[in-house]
Design a protein around this motif. Structure first.
Motif, PDB file in Angstrom:
ATOM      1  N   ARG A 109       0.806  -1.221   0.000  1.00 62.52           N
ATOM      2  CA  ARG A 109       0.000   0.000   0.000  1.00 62.52           C
ATOM      3  C   ARG A 109       0.837   1.268   0.000  1.00 62.52           C
ATOM      4  O   ARG A 109       0.463   2.261   0.611  1.00 62.52           O
ATOM      5  N   PRO A 111       2.007   4.656  -1.585  1.00 65.21           N
ATOM      6  CA  PRO A 111       1.541   5.562  -2.648  1.00 65.21           C
ATOM      7  C   PRO A 111       2.514   5.591  -3.820  1.00 65.21           C
ATOM      8  O   PRO A 111       3.731   5.571  -3.642  1.00 65.21           O
ATOM      9  N   ASP A 368      -8.222   3.758   1.269  1.00 67.44           N
ATOM     10  CA  ASP A 368      -7.782   3.061   0.062  1.00 67.44           C
ATOM     11  C   ASP A 368      -8.960   2.431  -0.674  1.00 67.44           C
ATOM     12  O   ASP A 368      -8.990   2.407  -1.915  1.00 67.44           O
TER      13      ASP A 368
END
Length: 517
Positions: A109, A111, A368
């Motif tokens: 996860r 970015p 998310d």
């Protein structure tokens, strides 16, 4: 065991340096390898902290163990002095655990996109951040403490400014300007103590318990140190950098900012402020207690305002404001100058790191999945309805919320109760009516905390899952998320049911520091 403590600091430092080398011919390969490398290094650091904890003499937690003490700058009598006791050991373990879990979470996860730096750079900054955090809790020299305190600022600045979202650059600028200014004021206090006492050694200064320092010196130094550490704590009204930093930071940045960086300020108050300048601490303790009590109520009211329908409140911002309230309990316990209050503060430190770290992980996962952390959007008819759509995530969010509001049997309870008990019967020389007032305000804060957290749970977790969702096919708890979050949930339960696990370590060390023996 001193070799283990040294390795604990050198391993992530070497890992950060290693990320400067190429990790692959193309960016995708290099990023994948770098993230795995970061997980391996932080995992090895966690293993070393477990080894350190296993080898720790639990029968004598007030004694400094795994000590290294060699000359570094002889002209100033600055020494490379490391050690660990019952106060710092839990914080070292918490730091290593949260950093490892952030590394695991970031493998899936992190970015990415146009303008976002490589994962290799992220890994290097994460490992450098870990060095500074661990060193802060391990060093026993005021100059080294300042250096370690400063090391964390640059990597956290870039984590927010480059991997964050929204108004990330202004938030990062505000974070570093506030904390640098606070650190500069703190350094003035350190230099005053060092020049007047003739040493920067924290153990020798603590053992002297203020002897050799005049009352005026102690008061001036205590004020400078208090102001510097209060910025990082964060104490009201020096907290205003925190909500923006949390709102803009990536999930890993928010977890480490709340779980570890805030603890550096309160740890400094216990390690430096209380034992080294006790007369100055006694002078300012009533004011610290007052600001702590106001911060508890203010943080809770701010969260209630963000949680109400139509406020367009951001969940990450709400949890950031909740940290102002929770850290207010820590500061109130310290201000009482009693073993019970300081033990409560140290327990609340660990509990806040576990619970708030879990909350930021969960909010990051919700953002998310739904593309937003806006509470009104998530609570609408086309919103999250976590109990129906992602029941495991919904259950974990509810668990973290009730732990944060201080439900008995979970980690959040004991620290707040002991801090309030310390305010109920403060140290001799402090105004009991004033501290009873602070205790009442803290009790009001607990009610307000329960109110806003239950509102958040009701609005996000409940709802009609049969209504069309804004985002379809939202997955429930994934494997890497379970690995990242389960240890925090389990430790929250263990600390709540077995508080002696932490209090047995901290209590003898706290009495040693407060007594100056």
């Amino acid at each position: 065991m001193n070799a283990v403590l040294i390795a604990l600091l050198l391993l992530p430092l070497a890992g950060a340096a290693a990320t400067l080398a190429p990790f692959g011919a193309d960016r995708a390969t290099a990023d994948r390898r770098a993230l795995r490398f970061g997980t391996a290094v932080t995992g090895a650091v966690l293993v070393l902290t477990v080894v350190l904890a296993a080898g720790f003499d639990h029968d004598r937690p007030s004694r400094m163990q795994a000590v290294t003490d060699v000359r570094w700058i002889p002209a100033l009598d600055v020494r490379l002095h490391l050690g660990v006791d019952g106060i710092s050991l839990p914080l070292l373990v918490l730091t290593a655990l949260l950093t490892f879990l952030c590394a695991v979470y970031s493998t899936r996860r992190l970015p990415s996109g146009d303008g976002v730096p490589s994962a290799q750079a992220f890994t290097g900054l994460l490992l450098l951040l870990e060095v500074g955090m661990l060193a802060t809790f391990a060093v026993l020299d005021l100059v080294l403490f300042f250096v370690a305190f400063e090391v964390v600022l640059i990597p956290m600045y870039f984590l927010i400014a480059r991997w964050g979202s929204g108004a990330k650059v202004p938030a990062a600028n505000r974070f570093i300007l506030y904390t640098l200014l606070g650190s500069a004021v703190m350094l003035l206090g350190f230099l005053l103590i060092g020049t007047k006492a003739g040493t920067f050694d924290m153990t020798r200064l603590a053992a002297a318990h203020g002897s050799g320092l005049s009352h005026t010196t102690q008061v001036v130094a205590a004020l400078a140190i208090l102001l510097g550490l209060a910025v990082k704590a964060p104490a009201w009204p020096l907290h205003s950098w925190l909500p923006d930093a949390h709102t803009s930071a990536p999930t890993a940045g928010s977890v480490l900012l709340a779980g570890v960086l805030l603890k550096m300020g309160t740890y400094g108050l216990v390690r430096v402020w209380l034992p080294i300048v006790p007369e100055g601490a006694a002078t300012f303790a009533p004011y610290l207690g007052a600001f702590a009590a106001v911060g508890i109520v203010y943080g809770s009211l701010a969260c209630l305002a963000l949680a109400r329908p139509g406020a367009k409140g951001d969940l990450k911002r709400l949890i950031a404001f909740s940290s102002v309230g929770h850290m207010g309990f820590v500061l109130l316990g310290i201000a009482s100058l009693t073993p019970a209050g300081v033990n409560g503060a140290l327990f609340a430190n660990i509990a806040h790191g576990l619970v708030t770290g879990l909350l930021f992980f969960l909010v990051g996962a919700v953002k998310d999945r739904y593309g937003t952390s806006d509470l009104d959007t998530l609570a609408g008819a086309t919103g999250a309805a976590l109990y129906g759509r992602t029941p495991r995530i919904g259950a974990l969010l509810a668990f973290a919320a009730v732990a944060s509001l201080g439900l008995p049997g979970l980690a959040g309870f004991w620290g707040e109760v002991l801090a309030m008990f310390g305010a109920f019967d403060p140290a001799a020389g402090l105004s009991r009516p004033a501290f009873l007032t602070y205790m009442v305000l803290a009790g009001l804060g607990t009610l307000l905390t329960a109110a806003y957290l239950l509102v958040v749970v009701r609005r996000i977790c409940m709802g009609d899952p049969k209504q069309p969702a804004a985002v379809s096919g939202v997955p429930d708890l994934l494997a890497y998320e379970a690995v990242s979050w389960t240890p925090l949930a389990a430790l929250t339960l263990v600390a709540g049911l077995w508080p002696a696990l932490l209090l047995g370590l901290s209590d003898p060390a706290v009495k040693h520091l407060l007594g100056g023996g």
